[in-house]
Scaffold this motif. Structure first.
Motif, mmCIF file in Angstrom:
data_model
loop_
_atom_site.group_PDB
_atom_site.id
_atom_site.type_symbol
_atom_site.label_atom_id
_atom_site.label_comp_id
_atom_site.label_asym_id
_atom_site.label_seq_id
_atom_site.Cartn_x
_atom_site.Cartn_y
_atom_site.Cartn_z
ATOM 1 N N CYS A 228 0.843 -1.200 0.000
ATOM 2 C CA CYS A 228 0.000 0.000 0.000
ATOM 3 C C CYS A 228 0.875 1.246 0.000
ATOM 4 O O CYS A 228 1.756 1.376 0.841
ATOM 5 N N PRO A 229 0.644 2.162 -0.932
ATOM 6 C CA PRO A 229 1.491 3.356 -0.992
ATOM 7 C C PRO A 229 1.226 4.347 0.133
ATOM 8 O O PRO A 229 2.008 5.274 0.326
ATOM 9 N N VAL A 230 0.122 4.167 0.863
ATOM 10 C CA VAL A 230 -0.240 5.211 1.842
ATOM 11 C C VAL A 230 -0.421 4.664 3.254
ATOM 12 O O VAL A 230 -1.065 5.291 4.078
ATOM 13 N N TYR B 280 -9.594 3.304 6.978
ATOM 14 C CA TYR B 280 -10.472 3.658 5.857
ATOM 15 C C TYR B 280 -10.198 5.068 5.358
ATOM 16 O O TYR B 280 -10.112 5.310 4.156
ATOM 17 N N ASN B 281 -10.019 6.016 6.271
ATOM 18 C CA ASN B 281 -9.841 7.411 5.845
ATOM 19 C C ASN B 281 -8.602 7.551 4.979
ATOM 20 O O ASN B 281 -8.501 8.464 4.172
ATOM 21 N N ARG B 282 -7.633 6.668 5.204
ATOM 22 C CA ARG B 282 -6.367 6.808 4.501
ATOM 23 C C ARG B 282 -6.421 6.111 3.147
ATOM 24 O O ARG B 282 -5.648 6.446 2.245
ATOM 25 N N CYS B 283 -7.311 5.163 3.000
ATOM 26 C CA CYS B 283 -7.311 4.316 1.804
ATOM 27 C C CYS B 283 -7.699 5.130 0.573
ATOM 28 O O CYS B 283 -8.672 5.880 0.591
ATOM 29 N N ILE B 284 -6.908 4.993 -0.487
ATOM 30 C CA ILE B 284 -7.254 5.678 -1.737
ATOM 31 C C ILE B 284 -7.749 4.679 -2.787
ATOM 32 O O ILE B 284 -8.084 5.043 -3.892
ATOM 33 N N GLY B 285 -7.745 3.420 -2.437
ATOM 34 C CA GLY B 285 -8.362 2.425 -3.325
ATOM 35 C C GLY B 285 -7.514 1.955 -4.486
ATOM 36 O O GLY B 285 -8.017 1.773 -5.593
ATOM 37 N N THR B 286 -6.227 1.726 -4.233
ATOM 38 C CA THR B 286 -5.411 1.144 -5.318
ATOM 39 C C THR B 286 -5.734 -0.337 -5.491
ATOM 40 O O THR B 286 -5.427 -0.926 -6.520
ATOM 41 N N ARG B 287 -6.251 -0.966 -4.442
ATOM 42 C CA ARG B 287 -6.661 -2.376 -4.434
ATOM 43 C C ARG B 287 -5.480 -3.333 -4.561
ATOM 44 O O ARG B 287 -5.655 -4.519 -4.793
ATOM 45 N N GLY C 78 -15.007 3.331 -2.894
ATOM 46 C CA GLY C 78 -13.584 3.489 -3.184
ATOM 47 C C GLY C 78 -12.667 3.096 -2.054
ATOM 48 O O GLY C 78 -11.473 3.400 -2.101
ATOM 49 N N VAL C 79 -13.204 2.433 -1.038
ATOM 50 C CA VAL C 79 -12.392 2.106 0.131
ATOM 51 C C VAL C 79 -12.309 0.591 0.310
ATOM 52 O O VAL C 79 -13.294 -0.109 0.115
ATOM 53 N N MET C 80 -11.156 0.121 0.678
ATOM 54 C CA MET C 80 -10.972 -1.297 0.959
ATOM 55 C C MET C 80 -11.317 -1.560 2.414
ATOM 56 O O MET C 80 -11.069 -0.708 3.270
ATOM 57 N N GLY D 22 -9.653 4.108 -6.340
ATOM 58 C CA GLY D 22 -11.050 4.216 -5.923
ATOM 59 C C GLY D 22 -11.420 5.629 -5.513
ATOM 60 O O GLY D 22 -12.562 6.041 -5.641
ATOM 61 N N ARG D 23 -10.464 6.354 -4.969
ATOM 62 C CA ARG D 23 -10.781 7.698 -4.491
ATOM 63 C C ARG D 23 -9.749 8.673 -5.051
ATOM 64 O O ARG D 23 -8.804 9.076 -4.370
ATOM 65 N N SER E 20 6.353 0.618 -0.774
ATOM 66 C CA SER E 20 5.349 0.086 -1.686
ATOM 67 C C SER E 20 5.812 0.205 -3.139
ATOM 68 O O SER E 20 6.291 1.257 -3.563
ATOM 69 N N MET F 156 4.728 3.234 -4.781
ATOM 70 C CA MET F 156 5.501 4.453 -4.566
ATOM 71 C C MET F 156 6.742 4.446 -5.460
ATOM 72 O O MET F 156 7.131 5.474 -5.996
#
Lengths: 988, 471, 167
Positions: free
Chosen positions: A838-840, A855-862, A900-902, B153-154, B176, B179
């Motif tokens: 996960c990049p974030v 959840y708040n941090r997830c950007i949904g790269t999956r 959009g959230v995992m 997703g977002r 990652s 990144m």
């Protein structure tokens, strides 16, 4: 939650409820529009803390005790009541889904009056006025003008109904239950002289033989019997009880049998008689009269191994295994026909079974005739149909229907429809939903949901089990009790409100004496002291020989050739009342893993013979009618058998039920069994026709085979010892060692990086697959606790179901008939592959070893899901909807995820945090078993355990060190924190 | 005019000596028809392409713009509705968006490869196509760079991936692979754009010197006052060399990093060490194909026949044979390793690839990428325009499917059979894909008509080399 | 007594080289030379040393390498989150960040180096400049006073070039 805290909270909760809540919306000041307002909040309402109210589940007649969790006035979760003798704190998925009955978006908010074809919403006051007027008129117009049909209800309410009706010079209410156990009741009457449903001390048996009794799905009291079954069947001191299942199809119960004998439909009785023969041969002393014994000998003598095998299609070897087991058994218990196979021979089966029990154990020590199942009060289907037929002939002026749906649940209930829609009869349906029956009524009068009412319902005779309102009311609807009392003129009234009436009744019955007892009862959800079990004093010599002889002489030929259809009540929908609960629709069927639909299960041979393919849409025809359903290939039914679940295919009953699946009852014969008056759930002479259409199955599983991978493992009972042998470990899938997700689990030979420490706790879970029966209660509990979205059938077909915990079903590599259930949730790996990609930092490891998902941090790269070997992560492809007022059920302790959230299983981190807070207040560390995730809490067989792996004394640690323990795909060295204990297969 | 005359005289004057030198050691130039190519002619040919465009040109531009609009509309719809409008699911949570991402990054590679690596190797045939290839690179990276945004997703929170200081001191996770991507791709975009621009400086100056009015003003600014002064050339030559020297490891690293998006995952079919070289080779393969696809029409429309000679195209074709064989070898190796590992999971994955639900993709991949290019072994085929063009298209398709097979064909059949699933792209995804292709060609078409699509300077150098001038 | 700039324009490199030689020998100043392509011969004739721009590139590279690692390490230490059981400062993955930054900054150094050393962007040297210099001509810019201009022109003509006097 341990017993102490439970008592504290419940105590505080219910006392104030008891004094605070007025049961009567009319005498009381009008309730606030909102559920409650903080300005005058009940004093037991602590913001941010759940108050638990002990009450009783009414989702089926079993009557489990439940605790209803109330947060800021909103009911958010129901859990089993640990004190309750029936379910001991456990609950099935239907019980969990009771919440979606209260909050169902299709629940009627006001009465509806049928006016010129359409429906007109009216106020409760108006409706009540009309009701009183109509009753008065009807009563005035002569005897027996007011009739009532009700579901199985508590004794108090039932008597009140009777009294009220008597006032109108009318017959007592007819108790209707679609699954009425007519055959079993008749058999008990014939053999034991008791027309009732004794309960069974299954846990004390060492051998269990069921002739289709699906006590893990719906039979009598599933949660109770699941627990008792596991007590007898779980691995204990190297051995385990044995369980044979004799039925043309498996069902969940059969899937948990050590040996499933797939007899021809209708030939269960033959097997039973074959057993009788074998047992009588032993010449053991029986309590039977010589006459009966001799006569039985004659009857049974015809059924030697060969004949049995010929008639039933069971191999001689298998039959011998059965008889051998029975011969060797110390405390055998034999159960009769299930609901599903109410075939023409079910009475013979049940009688033979009872006789077997009587012969094997003359004083029936495994039967409990005091603790009889409440559902026995239900009238037989024959009586029901008869009553309605009479209604057609001489229509009553007023017909009251209390929460029954015979139009849907009765096969060929034409007369019922006619009677209800008869203009001469004014029909009032006390029902919160527009179902198939209530739409035919003239007035739909919603009454309060059981979680909003004072009442008493005992799934068995004693103990008393109370209901109390666990929340304010969503609607102004009165309770049925209050209404009935109103219809009684004042001076005859026992009490002003039903609550008063109830207390009075309990006092008079000496269930309680005095206010304190009452409060105690309410607080604990009833009075649970079980009376001393009495010994069975049957009539000497057993039943009358003539009757028996006559009965068996009329044994019908089993369906030998052609296709046979069986309609089976399912663990999800029971008799169909569960079909409007989105959770129950969304959680896939345990055997087929199909959600939202009603597939028709067929054996591969049947498919070949009919030239059909798995997943194609087929038309099933009987002389009663036809329907279209997707074909489902399975080894869980015998060749020639078509099995469909009951419960779906509603034409009314709300958005979740309508148009989902099909209703196999439409294909079943209308006539009832001449002897028992029970329905036929099995019918022969079925044709299937290709439609050429390809149906898309909404199934959640990919492949049923494990493809030789280390996933759902089994071990032979005889080879348990080998597990303890020291094996040399390597790096391949087969010989990779079990590595604890702790520093000691790291080994320079396996790990590139050095271990990391945890702070005090390392949460982990253990799943004993030998205990798991696959009922899916855990999944339902998870849905309820964690605000998991409902995606609907289309999205399930797309592979987008959101279940954090799903009970996967695998076929045993050696035998496709042997299913292995694998509850699969996030494994909270110590080297979680999802984290580093996960990049974030949305997923990362916390100090207590859990795999957090922010959840708040997830950007949904999956990427996390891509990289998860267990594929337990779920993605919010859209923002899922909770139609009003379903959103009131959402757990305020758990974030509702947006598109959009995992997301994934969090080990119920909110409960862990709560325990942390409590421990901190009391300045101690968290005790083992103090934290109970929703799934663990509700599991009827205690297959799941949760705790701190770093505590060498913890249950989970002990299980992790069990020789049966392994990690799924352990060789990936992700170091999962969920340990699975191999299912123990015993050759019987 | 004077120039033109001068040019011809120049040409005539030098015909003799040059031909003699043509048999010299400048192998790369052997087939360059120097006889007709002079400084002036080069300028002429290139500057002619900048003449005001025809209506047909603007029609094409307009249509491409429409394509972009369509893609954008689809994307907006997706943003407001949810990523679910695409066909992805669990287990196949990556679909066409990442396939296209990898595809375009791949395309982006041979640009730098051609101008940098071949520059280092002093392969003369690279000069005529270097500029167009670099342009292709820059625009392909831009297109590729869009897809991660479309994919997530977002997208409104995508800045979480940038190392921006914030009061929560929450930073991206540099462990990652994604990144790595962010760093590598943005570096690559920056570097290749600068490389591209620097390479254009002298040409921009040339346009400045041959134009007037607004265009002169624009190009005066763009060319930063380049005058070809020797003080400038001295440093210019040097940095150009460094550019090439630095871009070469970069280009290799970038696609290795892209390959690690997969190879660093544990998914069977991804988790293999061969991925980096395999992807780099694949990237070059697709890039070269795309170069052909672009050059052949360009050559026709702009009468570049004399500059982009058949020899140049042929050399590209030969290289395609080579890269095609490399990827073919990679496919083979994957199967060998799967068998050799004796890991049931690996073996199942690769069995499924060849005969499972996505077998068609696999065979398209093998045939288009490895077998078809072998036709270039025939001189006839690699020197006939239609064949060259056709095969280049086929390879492009094949390379798209390679990414499909890798991305979808692996996760669909992961570790736990109960989770196996399939994936089918939706119309929305198709729309976005169309938009992406439109965007790329839109930018490219605009470029070739307004900027020198062939490096005049480098062509002159080639000629000069032919004459023994220059370096 | 006005000094004017004179540019000799040659079509051939060798002519230009020769002219440069003569010019350097003469008293006329050699201001600068323009050419459409880089030319070693001219550089040699001018006696220019190799460019030092490489130092900029090197510094850029080193700076980038440090920045890359520093960024990765610093950011990972802010929260010390453990992912996949790797140490918080996991060197192996950071190598990639370090590498990419090295390249990036090296390129920046490279470019800045050129702009600084060849003093670009700079528009003033566009005066006394002949557009043909970017086309096919090699230009040599010198200057002379009116009286000795003839000689200068002659010098250019002698080497086969044409001369242009900037008024």
């Amino acid at each position: 939650m341990d017993r102490r805290t439970f008592l504290k909270i419940v105590g505080m909760g219910s006392v104030s409820m008891a004094v605070g809540c007025s049961p009567d919306p009319y005498n009381a000041p009008r309730p606030e529009k909102n559920l409650f307002s903080l300005i005058h909040a009940p004093e037991d309402m602590v913001v941010g803390r759940t108050s638990w109210y002990a009450t009783t589940c009414r989702e089926c007649p079993a009557g489990c005790g439940i605790l209803a969790g109330n947060r800021e006035g909103r009911l958010i979760k129901v859990e089993g009541n640990p004190l309750h003798p029936v379910n001991r704190g456990k609950l099935c998925m239907r019980g969990q889904a009771a919440l979606q009955g209260v909050y169902n978006p299709d629940r009627l908010r006001s009465p509806y009056l049928k006016s010129d074809g359409g429906w007109r919403a009216i106020t409760f006051a108006e409706a009540e006025g009309m009701l009183l007027e109509k009753t008065a008129q009807a009563a005035g117009s002569g005897d027996n003008r007011v009739r009532m049909v009700t579901e199985v209800i508590g004794d108090t309410l039932l008597q009140l109904c009777t009294e009220t009706l008597t006032q109108y010079k009318s017959a007592p209410p007819l108790v209707f239950e679609p699954l009425g156990y007519e055959s079993l009741k008749s058999a008990n009457e014939i053999v034991f002289g008791v027309r009732g449903l004794p309960s069974y001390r299954m846990q004390q048996a060492d051998l269990l033989i069921a002739f289709g009794a699906d006590f893990l799905d719906t039979w009598l009291s599933p949660v109770e019997y699941a627990r008792k079954f596991m007590q007898m069947h779980a691995l204990d001191g190297g051995g385990k009880g044995r369980f044979f299942f004799v039925s043309p199809y498996q069902t969940l119960t059969g899937a948990n049998a050590d040996l499933w004998l797939d007899c021809r439909p209708g030939s269960e009785a033959v097997v039973a008689l074959g057993l009788l023969r074998e047992i009588l041969k032993l010449g053991r002393p029986t309590g039977l009269s010589r006459k009966l014994r001799y006569q039985l000998g004659n009857t049974a003598s015809a059924y030697d191994k060969a004949t049995v095998s010929k008639l039933t299609g069971i191999s001689v070897q298998d039959f011998e295994r059965l008889t051998e087991a029975l011969r060797r058994a110390g405390r055998p218990l034999v159960l009769g026909a299930g609901l599903g196979n109410g075939s023409s021979n079910s009475l013979q089966t049940d009688v033979a079974v009872n006789l077997l029990n009587l012969i094997l154990d003359p004083d029936l020590s495994l039967f409990d005739f005091e603790q009889r199942h409440r559902v026995e009060v239900a009238a037989s289907l024959f009586d029901v149909k008869e009553t309605f037929r009479k209604f057609a002939e001489d229509p009553p002026a007023l017909l009251l229907l209390n929460n029954v749906n015979p139009v849907y649940a009765v096969a060929g209930g034409g007369e019922i429809e006619k009677a209800i829609s008869n203009p001469a009869t004014y029909t009032v349906a006390f029902n919160s939903f527009m179902d198939e029956t209530s739409v035919l009524a003239d007035l739909i009068f919603p009454v309060r949901h059981f979680l909003e009412t004072w009442d008493e319902y005992s799934g068995k005779q004693v103990p008393v089990s109370t209901l109390q309102p666990a929340m304010g009311r969503l609607t102004d609807s009165p309770t049925l009790g209050d209404l009935l009392l109103k219809t009684v003129d004042g001076n005859k009234r026992s009490a002003e409100g039903y609550k008063g009436h109830l207390v009075g009744r309990m006092l008079s019955r000496a269930d309680i004496n005095g206010e304190l007892d009452w409060l105690k009862a309410v607080q604990q959800g009833g009075i649970h002291q079980l009376p001393e079990p009495k010994r069975y004093k049957g009539r000497a010599g057993g039943p009358a020989a003539e009757k028996i002889e006559e009965l068996f002489s009329t044994l019908a030929e089993p369906h030998a050739s052609g296709l046979t259809l069986a309609a089976v009540p399912t663990v999800r929908f029971f008799d169909g009342r569960g079909a409007n609960r989105p959770w129950l629709c969304e959680i896939p069927d345990p055997i087929t893993r199909v959600a939202w639909q009603t597939p028709v299960m067929m054996h591969p041979d049947t498919l070949k013979q009919q030239g059909l393919k798995h997943g194609e849409s087929v038309q099933v025809k009987t002389d009663r009618g036809n329907l279209e359903a997707p074909v489902y290939l399975t080894h869980s039914v015998r060749p020639g058998m078509l099995v469909m679940g009951i419960g779906q295919g509603h034409t009314a009953y709300g958005r979740y039920a309508e148009g989902q699946g099909t209703n196999p009852l439409r294909l079943l014969p209308a006539e009832t069994d001449p002897r028992t008056g029970g329905p036929h759930f099995v019918t022969g002479g079925v044709q299937v026709a290709k439609t050429g259409r390809k149906a898309k199955l909404a199934n959640t599983d990919g492949s049923r085979s494990q493809h030789g991978r280390k996933i759902a493992l089994t071990v032979g009972l005889d080879s348990l010892a080998d597990l303890t042998k020291k094996k040399k470990s390597g790096l391949t899938m087969s010989d990779f060692p079990l590595v604890l997700p702790l520093p000691e689990g790291y080994d320079p030979k396996l790990d590139f990086y050095t271990p990391h420490q945890h702070e005090g706790y390392r949460w982990a879970m253990a799943v004993d697959m030998d205990r798991c029966i696959g009922c899916g209660a855990c999944a339902a509990g998870c849905y309820a606790e964690n605000n998991i979205g409902i995606v609907g059938d289309k999205q399930v077909m797309q592979g987008r179901e959101m279940a954090w915990l799903s009970v996967e079903r695998y076929e045993d590599p050696d035998d496709a008939r042997q299913l292995v259930f694998l509850p699969l949730m996030c494994q909270h790996c110590d080297n979680a592959p999802c984290e580093s990609v996960c990049p974030v930092y949305a997923p990362h490891h916390n100090k207590e070893g859990m795999n957090n998902q922010i959840y708040n941090r997830c950007i949904g790269t999956r990427f996390c899901s891509q990289n998860c070997p267990y594929k337990v992560r779920r993605f919010n492809w859209f923002s899922w909807r909770w139609p009003e007022p379903l959103e009131l059920q959402l757990n305020p302790n758990v974030t509702v995820r947006s598109k959009g959230v995992m997301e994934k299983c969090s080990f119920c981190v909110q409960r862990i945090k709560q325990a942390h807070g409590l421990a901190k207040d009391e300045d101690r560390s968290i005790r083992d078993g103090e934290i109970v995730p929703a799934c663990v809490q509700t599991c009827p067989t205690e297959a799941l355990a949760f705790g701190n792996l770093m505590d060498p004394g913890s249950k989970v640690r002990k299980l992790a060190e069990d020789p049966r323990a392994y990690q799924i795909m352990g060789y990936l060295n992700t170091k999962p924190a969920v340990f699975y204990l191999k299912k123990v297969i015993q050759k019987v | 005019m004077g120039q033109a005359e001068a040019a011809t005289s120049f040409g005539r004057a030098n015909r003799q000596p040059m031909r003699s030198r043509l048999d010299g050691s400048y192998g790369a130039n052997r087939n360059l028809p120097m006889t007709e190519l002079t400084f002036a002619k080069i300028d002429q040919t290139v500057l002619d392409t900048l003449r005001p465009a025809s209506g047909r040109y603007w029609l094409a531009v307009f249509l491409l713009a429409l394509g972009i609009m369509l893609g954008a509309a689809c994307w907006l719809y997706q943003i407001f509705t949810g990523i679910g409008v695409a066909g992805m699911n669990i287990p196949v949570a990556w679909g066409t968006y990442l396939i296209n991402f990898v595809f375009w990054v791949g395309i982006a590679h041979s640009g730098t490869l051609i101008s940098a690596i071949l520059h280092l190797f002093r392969a003369g045939w690279r000069n005529p196509i270097a500029r167009a290839a670099e342009t292709m690179t820059v625009f392909a990276v831009c297109t590729a760079g869009l897809f991660p945004f479309i994919h997530v997703g977002r997208v409104w929170l995508v800045y979480f991936m940038l190392p921006l200081p914030n009061q929560r001191t929450l930073w991206p996770n540099f462990q990652s692979p994604l990144m790595f991507d962010v760093v590598a791709i943005s570096t690559y975009l920056t570097v290749s754009s600068l490389f591209w621009y620097t390479g254009m400086l002298p040409d921009l100056a040339r346009i400045r010197d041959t134009s007037d009015g607004l265009r002169k003003k624009i190009f005066t600014t763009l060319s930063l006052g380049w005058t070809g002064e020797h003080e400038q050339w001295r440093h210019y030559v040097r940095i150009y060399l460094f550019f090439a020297a630095l871009a070469t490891p970069l280009v290799i690293s970038v696609h290795s990093v892209v390959s690690w998006d997969f190879a660093l995952g544990i998914v069977p079919g991804w988790h293999t060490t061969i991925f980096a070289p395999y992807f780099v080779a694949g990237a070059i393969h697709s890039g070269l194909a795309m170069v052909l696809t672009l050059m052949i029409p360009l050559r026709k429309i702009f009468n570049y026949e004399k500059i982009i000679t058949m020899h140049v195209l042929e050399s590209v074709a030969k290289t395609i044979i080579f890269t095609g064989l490399i990827v073919g070898f990679a496919y083979g190796t994957e199967y060998f390793i799967a068998w050799y590992s004796h890991n049931t999971v690996e073996m199942e994955t690769f069995r499924w690839r060849a005969v499972g639900d996505y077998a068609y993709g696999f065979w398209i991949m093998v045939i288009c990428n490895t077998l078809t290019p072998l036709l270039f072994f025939f001189k006839k085929i690699r020197t006939t325009i239609p064949w060259l063009f056709g095969i280049s298209i086929i390879v492009n398709i094949g390379m798209w499917y390679e990414r499909f097979v890798i991305i979808v064909g692996s996760v669909g059949h992961g570790f736990l059979p109960n989770a196996w699933g399939l994936y089918r792209p939706t119309l929305i995804e198709m729309g976005i894909m169309l938009g992406a292709f439109s965007l790329f060609f839109f930018l490219f078409v605009l470029f070739v008509k307004h900027m020198p699509s062939v490096s005049m300077t480098e062509m002159k150098e080639t000629v000069a080399e032919g004459e023994g001038h220059g370096h | 007594m006005a000094t004017k700039y004179v540019m000799g324009l040659f079509k051939r490199e060798d002519q230009a080289v020769a002219a440069i030689g003569e010019l350097k020998a003469s008293s006329w100043p050699l201001h600068r030379t323009h050419s459409p392509i880089p030319s070693h011969k001219i550089s040699d004739a001018l006696g220019l040393k190799d460019s030092r721009v490489g130092w900029f590139t090197l510094c850029g590279g080193i700076l980038g390498f440090i920045t890359g690692f520093a960024l990765a390490i610093f950011t990972s230490l802010r929260w010390e989150l453990i992912v996949s059981g790797k140490p918080v400062v996991a060197v192996v993955p950071f190598i990639i960040v370090g590498f990419e930054f090295t390249i990036l900054f090296a390129i920046f150094g490279n470019l800045i180096g050129m702009l600084v050393l060849s003093r670009l962007p700079r528009m003033e040297n566009l005066e006394h400049y002949d557009p043909r210099c970017s086309g096919e001509h090699f230009g040599i810019l010198s200057s002379s006073s009116d009286e000795d201009r003839e000689g200068l022109l002659a010098l250019f003509a002698r080497n086969g070039g044409e001369a242009r006097v900037f008024e």
